[in-house]
Design a protein around this motif. Structure first.
Motif, PDB file in Angstrom:
ATOM      1  N   TYR A 285      -7.038   3.733  -0.446  1.00  0.00           N
ATOM      2  CA  TYR A 285      -5.840   3.633   0.389  1.00  0.00           C
ATOM      3  C   TYR A 285      -4.616   3.979  -0.461  1.00  0.00           C
ATOM      4  CZ  TYR A 285      -8.977   0.878   3.338  1.00  0.00           C
ATOM      5  OH  TYR A 285     -10.028   0.453   4.108  1.00  0.00           O
TER       6      TYR A 285
ATOM      7  N   ILE B 149      -0.917   3.393  -0.825  1.00  0.00           N
ATOM      8  CA  ILE B 149      -0.050   2.323  -0.310  1.00  0.00           C
ATOM      9  C   ILE B 149       1.376   2.448  -0.850  1.00  0.00           C
ATOM     10  CG2 ILE B 149      -1.991   0.745   0.013  1.00  0.00           C
ATOM     11  CD1 ILE B 149      -1.138  -0.652  -2.567  1.00  0.00           C
TER      12      ILE B 149
ATOM     13  N   VAL C  66       3.767   1.520   1.843  1.00  0.00           N
ATOM     14  CA  VAL C  66       3.690   0.075   2.112  1.00  0.00           C
ATOM     15  C   VAL C  66       4.546  -0.692   1.114  1.00  0.00           C
ATOM     16  CG1 VAL C  66       2.134  -1.901   2.236  1.00  0.00           C
ATOM     17  CG2 VAL C  66       1.392   0.316   3.105  1.00  0.00           C
TER      18      VAL C  66
ATOM     19  N   ILE D 135       1.450  -8.659  -1.968  1.00  0.00           N
ATOM     20  CA  ILE D 135       0.303  -8.335  -1.115  1.00  0.00           C
ATOM     21  C   ILE D 135      -1.036  -8.479  -1.829  1.00  0.00           C
ATOM     22  CG2 ILE D 135       1.720  -6.736   0.216  1.00  0.00           C
ATOM     23  CD1 ILE D 135       0.223  -4.447  -1.164  1.00  0.00           C
TER      24      ILE D 135
ATOM     25  N   VAL E 196      -4.741  -9.341  -0.137  1.00  0.00           N
ATOM     26  CA  VAL E 196      -5.921  -8.477  -0.210  1.00  0.00           C
ATOM     27  C   VAL E 196      -7.099  -9.244  -0.792  1.00  0.00           C
ATOM     28  CG1 VAL E 196      -6.865  -6.388  -1.241  1.00  0.00           C
ATOM     29  CG2 VAL E 196      -4.514  -6.392  -0.376  1.00  0.00           C
TER      30      VAL E 196
ATOM     31  N   ASN F  25      -3.833  -4.234   8.566  1.00  0.00           N
ATOM     32  CA  ASN F  25      -2.780  -4.975   7.878  1.00  0.00           C
ATOM     33  C   ASN F  25      -1.837  -4.035   7.125  1.00  0.00           C
ATOM     34  OD1 ASN F  25      -3.870  -7.366   8.782  1.00  0.00           O
ATOM     35  ND2 ASN F  25      -4.973  -7.807   6.883  1.00  0.00           N
ATOM     36  N   LEU F  26      -2.383  -3.051   6.445  1.00  0.00           N
ATOM     37  CA  LEU F  26      -1.539  -2.110   5.694  1.00  0.00           C
ATOM     38  C   LEU F  26      -0.639  -1.319   6.636  1.00  0.00           C
ATOM     39  CD1 LEU F  26      -4.131  -0.798   3.064  1.00  0.00           C
ATOM     40  CD2 LEU F  26      -2.271  -2.439   2.693  1.00  0.00           C
TER      41      LEU F  26
ATOM     42  N   TRP G  56       2.216  -3.607   7.646  1.00  0.00           N
ATOM     43  CA  TRP G  56       3.172  -3.813   6.567  1.00  0.00           C
ATOM     44  C   TRP G  56       4.009  -2.559   6.330  1.00  0.00           C
ATOM     45  CZ3 TRP G  56      -1.264  -6.028   3.083  1.00  0.00           C
ATOM     46  CH2 TRP G  56      -1.663  -7.288   3.595  1.00  0.00           C
ATOM     47  N   GLU G  57       3.408  -1.392   6.494  1.00  0.00           N
ATOM     48  CA  GLU G  57       4.176  -0.157   6.322  1.00  0.00           C
ATOM     49  C   GLU G  57       5.209   0.001   7.425  1.00  0.00           C
ATOM     50  OE1 GLU G  57       3.383   4.696   6.212  1.00  0.00           O
ATOM     51  OE2 GLU G  57       1.702   3.277   6.085  1.00  0.00           O
TER      52      GLU G  57
END
Length: 727
Positions: free
Chosen positions: A399, A401, A404, A422, A426, A487-488, A491-492
């Motif tokens: 991923y 991120i 994010v 975060i 995770v 979730n990611l 959050w982004e």
């Protein structure tokens, strides 16, 4: 809730429980009263007044026994209704998998217009709601009134000097010796009574009105012997016990009938005691004495153990005249000496009435069910499998991120600080969603302790993910990857904000509340049905037959959803909490980071052995399923991009275990049984964007047998915005 409301709720709770027990005991006592009345009519000539009085005393005892030992001789067996045989509707059978879920027909908005109850229905509901308080108030009034009046009467009697009349004391001492009672009982000439009486539970005393000196010695002897009969029978203590029964059954005609018959027969038994200690020529003189005393005051034609609150003292003169007439009629046979066989027959009658009336019906054990179509199977108990939680294979995904971390850092902080925020999320996701599923809850050896479990899984998440150069590499099952990706993405979009969700379950809510709040409902017709067209099984080239079967029951039920602002939410909760017939269950408040998912579970799990299956030729093992019974709520709260609203997605799952049938089979050399439970499940999915403080209200059937709605109220609170506003 203030002190008055708390006290009222406490009184209502105790009043409801007490009234329910009193009604149950009254029903059982009514059966015994009918049997005792038949005995009175058919066998009165052969039973004495004392024996008949004991039979009615059993009715009074039964009034205080809502629960009694079980017996096959109980009178309740006569009133047991034969259960009706209901024709079961054959379930729809399908060869495809049965799915019980909510359908999504075209939605429409409608205003809920429940039927308005009539004035008669409202008055009936109010009357039923007030019954426990009315019963409790009556019981308290009976006890308080009795205690107060008895205290005032006893205080007046204590101020009266002891009698010094030598004639009365000489006659009293002779009667005590003749009746076999100690001579320590005092005598008071007390104008507070109009009839001779005895008072005092622990220190009894004879009360004689001042006019008693007008009687001759023979009449005074009759009076004193009658009162001594009450002392020998401990009737003063019995009268106090009658006050307790009357406090619980002041509303019950069965009590008043049994108490009236008991007291009347008790007086007749005391009359018989007097005549048995005098010569046979005294019967006429005793009858004349009764008539003489009946004319002297309204307390009338019966002598009573002095308890200021007389059981029948407030009734009309008709009942007093009838009591005198019954006593005069009973004097004809009161002095008769009964033979041993009559005494034995009376004792057996009383014992039979006690065994039949003071016991509950014995509930027969359900007959063991067996089926002829189920073949016998041999099961090796040592080969039962270890049940483990299912988990999918691990997959490795990468991923990116960067965006994010930038979005989280925009709320304050650096990229490193954003990763520090975060990373625990995770790690927790991988620990509890991945590693937990790989640990079986049962093993062939000793069960692991919680300390061993924590030591086993605490370091595993770091072996499952790495972060380098803005890339997060994760090794986990597919289900965990899907949750992490969601979730990611959240959050982004909106950062790492926190959201609280309050879940409340409301049942028994009056139908008038919704129109008063102005709710706009969105209705759905939910159903459960098989999905897809069943396909035929391909031809088998094996001699062993291939079997595939499933069953489904189509059920239709309404689902209603509404969105409430903070004001309507408060009004709804206040209305539910102020209604004594409405139950509000508060689930723990859950605080989530945006995009996270949470579960609220209120259910029990029951394992069932639903069959056997062959593992290897000649070796079978039980087919075990674990069935949930209760409520599950899964929810996900996500901020919108501008954080002005919260998107709440929730799923409410209801499951209920109904009838469980059994079938016999052979387990090795032993007989065993398999269980065939009937389980109903439904699932409701709802999603809505609401402001902080708003709620989503879901209405659905709590069970298929209960036609009332259960409401699930989900209230959203933006914790991050609330904290900023507080600063």
């Amino acid at each position: 809730m203030n002190g008055f409301e708390a006290g009222l709720a406490f009184a209502y709770q105790w009043g409801s429980a007490g009234l329910e027990l009193a009604v149950v005991a009254a029903g059982y006592a009514a059966l015994l009263a009918v049997a005792v009345a038949l005995v009175n009519v058919l066998f009165r000539r052969w039973l004495s007044a004392g024996q008949l009085g004991l039979l009615w005393g059993l009715v009074l005892v039964r009034l205080m026994l809502p629960i009694a030992p079980e017996s096959s001789l109980s009178l309740q067996n006569l009133s047991r209704a034969v259960p009706a045989v209901e024709a079961a509707t054959p379930p729809a059978v399908s060869a495809s998998a049965a799915v019980l879920d909510t359908l999504d027909p075209p939605s429409y908005s409608a205003e809920w217009q429940p039927p308005t109850p009539s004035l008669a229905e409202q008055a009936g509901d109010l009357f039923l709601a007030l019954l426990p308080l009315v019963w409790l108030a009556g019981a308290v009034a009976v006890v308080c009134w009795t205690m107060i009046v008895n205290w005032r009467f006893s205080r007046r009697a204590r101020r009266t000097p002891v009698c010094r009349d030598e004639r009365l004391l000489r006659l009293w001492a002779g009667c005590c010796r003749q009746a076999g009672v100690g001579s320590s009982i005092g005598v008071l000439q007390f104008d507070g009574v109009e009839q001779p009486a005895v008072m005092g539970l622990f220190r009894p005393r004879l009360l004689l009105p001042s006019t008693a000196t007008d009687l001759d010695d023979e009449q005074l002897r009759m009076v004193m012997l009658h009162e001594l009969a009450h002392v020998r029978r401990c009737d003063i203590a019995v009268n106090w016990l009658l006050v307790v029964v009357r406090a619980a059954h002041w509303w019950n005609p069965i009590y008043w009938l049994a108490a009236a018959r008991f007291v009347s027969l008790r007086e007749q038994a005391c009359d018989a005691f007097v005549l048995q200690r005098l010569d046979s020529s005294s019967s006429r003189g005793y009858s004349e004495l009764l008539l003489l005393l009946a004319e002297r005051g309204p307390s009338g034609g019966r002598w009573r153990v002095m308890l200021p609150v007389s059981i029948l003292g407030f009734l009309s003169s008709f009942f007093r005249r009838r009591a005198v007439r019954n006593r005069l009629r009973a004097l004809r046979t009161a002095g008769r000496v009964r033979g041993p066989w009559q005494t034995v027959a009376g004792a057996l009658t009383i014992a039979l009435a006690a065994g039949a009336g003071l016991t509950d019906a014995k509930v027969p054990a359900p007959p063991a069910e067996s089926t002829d179509w189920l073949p016998a199977a041999t099961v090796d108990r040592a080969a039962w499998p270890v049940v483990e939680r299912e988990t999918g294979p691990d997959e490795t995904r990468v991923y990116v991120i960067d965006k994010v971390l930038e979005r989280i850092a925009a709320d304050g902080g650096t990229l490193e600080y954003a990763w520090m925020q975060i990373e625990p999320l995770v790690g927790n996701l991988l620990r509890w969603q991945s590693n937990l599923n790989t640990v079986p809850f049962n093993t062939s050896g000793p069960n692991p302790t919680f300390t061993d479990f924590v030591a086993t899984v605490s370091d595993r998440p770091r072996d499952r993910y790495t972060f380098e150069g803005g890339q997060l590499t994760v090794r986990a099952p597919r289900e965990v990857h899907e949750e992490l990706a969601g979730n990611l993405a959240a959050w982004e979009q909106a950062g790492l904000g926190q959201i609280s969700v309050w879940c409340r379950f409301i049942s028994g809510l009056p139908t008038s509340v919704a129109p008063e709040l102005g709710l706009t409902w969105r209705y759905h017709n939910a159903t459960s049905q098989a999905v897809g067209e069943p396909e035929l099984i391909a031809d088998s080239h094996n001699t062993t037959p291939v079997v595939r079967a499933s069953a489904v029951v189509n059920d239709y039920f309404p689902v209603a959803v509404a969105t409430l602002d903070s004001a309507k939410t408060k009004r709804l909760v206040d209305a539910a909490e102020s209604n004594r017939r409405t139950n509000v269950l508060y689930a723990p408040k859950i605080t989530l980071f945006s995009g996270q998912r949470a579960h609220l579970n209120d259910y029990s799990q029951t394992p069932f052995v639903v069959g056997v299956r062959e593992v290897t030729p000649g070796v079978q093992e039980p087919n075990i399923v674990v069935v949930d019974d209760g409520t599950k709520v899964a929810m996900r709260a996500t901020h919108t991009a501008d954080r002005s609203r919260v998107r709440l997605a929730a799923r409410v799952e209801l499951s209920h275990i109904g009838e469980v049938r059994t079938a016999a089979l052979t387990l090795g050399a032993e007989m065993g049984a398999i269980q065939l439970p009937r389980v109903r499940r439904c699932s409701i999915d709802v999603a809505s964007e609401v402001k902080s403080g708003d709620s989503v209200l879901i209405g659905c059937m709590s069970s298929y047998e209960d036609k009332r709605f259960m409401y699930v109220l989900l209230t959203v609170q933006d914790v991050t915005e609330a904290a900023r506003a507080a600063k």
